[in-house]
Design an enzyme around this catalytic site. Structure first.
Site, PDB file in Angstrom:
ATOM      1  CB  CYS A  22      -0.984  -0.022   1.173  1.00 29.97           C
ATOM      2  SG  CYS A  22      -2.308   1.214   1.028  1.00 29.97           S
TER       3      CYS A  22
ATOM      4  CG  HIS B 175      -3.994  -3.464   2.683  1.00 28.65           C
ATOM      5  ND1 HIS B 175      -3.067  -3.124   3.648  1.00 28.65           N
ATOM      6  CD2 HIS B 175      -4.529  -2.297   2.242  1.00 28.65           C
ATOM      7  CE1 HIS B 175      -3.046  -1.807   3.786  1.00 28.65           C
ATOM      8  NE2 HIS B 175      -3.917  -1.279   2.950  1.00 28.65           N
TER       9      HIS B 175
ATOM     10  CD  GLU C 257      -2.199  -6.347   5.057  1.00 31.09           C
ATOM     11  OE1 GLU C 257      -2.421  -5.186   5.429  1.00 31.09           O
ATOM     12  OE2 GLU C 257      -1.615  -6.617   3.978  1.00 31.09           O
TER      13      GLU C 257
END
Length: 197
Positions: A79, A179, A181
């Site tokens: 990001c 992202h 994750e």
């Protein structure tokens, strides 16, 4: 050991857990010695471009990070960690980025809501190691108000009012605007690919 650079970003913990859940030893690192000791580095990003660069500078990490990226050590920006690789950002015009990518990070404009928040499709432009086993058109999770321009180093793009860089690669330096994750199986596959790159 995977070094997750801790400069105060809110997603450090979630990135750390994702890496550990994939079976890799990882720790939050905050100094040059631990950067050097890590086998791979991840720069998470959440927040403001200027604040991130100020925080990295206050920890005396900008020079050591440049050295590690130029050394060939695998590096992944996430990001804001992608945006930091460009020369500048409209979010903080008085601060400079790492300058590995040409051009300036811009703010979204037009009829679309800001921030760009939620799931968007990836258009994979090149057969890069980061996207091995990730089908073109897969969805990933984004949360950002600024975007990096498409350059020769862009390996995947996303559309949100205009095309922008969703992923880039320069040798052993990788970065993604989304992202991983928070992107389910697709994001975990991208992380796994980086960790074995």
């Amino acid at each position: 050991m995977i070094g997750v650079i801790n400069y105060g970003a809110g997603n450090v913990g979630s990135v750390l857990r994702a890496v550990q859940n994939l079976g890799h030893p990882a720790e939050a690192v905050e100094d040059a010695a631990r950067l050097q000791a890590a086998d791979r580095l991840i720069l998470p990003g959440q927040g403001h471009f200027g604040s991130m660069m100020d925080a990295l500078e206050s920890k005396s990490l900008i020079g050591p990070l440049r050295e590690q990226m130029s050394s060939g050590k695998p590096f992944l920006g996430i990001c804001l960690g992608l945006q930091a690789l460009y020369e500048t950002s409209e979010e903080a015009p008085d601060r400079v980025g790492f300058g590995l990518l040409p051009g300036d990070v811009k703010r979204f404009e037009g009829i679309f809501k800001i921030p760009h928040l939620g799931w968007s499709q990836l258009k994979i432009r090149s057969q890069d190691a980061l996207f091995e086993g990730v089908p073109d058109g897969s969805f990933a999770y984004f949360c950002h108000s600024y975007y990096g321009p498409v350059t020769a180093e862009t390996t995947a793009v996303t559309e949100y009012g205009q095309s922008f860089a969703a992923a880039v690669r320069m040798g052993s330096v990788f970065a993604v605007q989304f992202h991983p994750e928070k992107s389910g199986d697709v994001g975990l596959k991208v992380l796994e690919n980086f960790l074995k790159s």
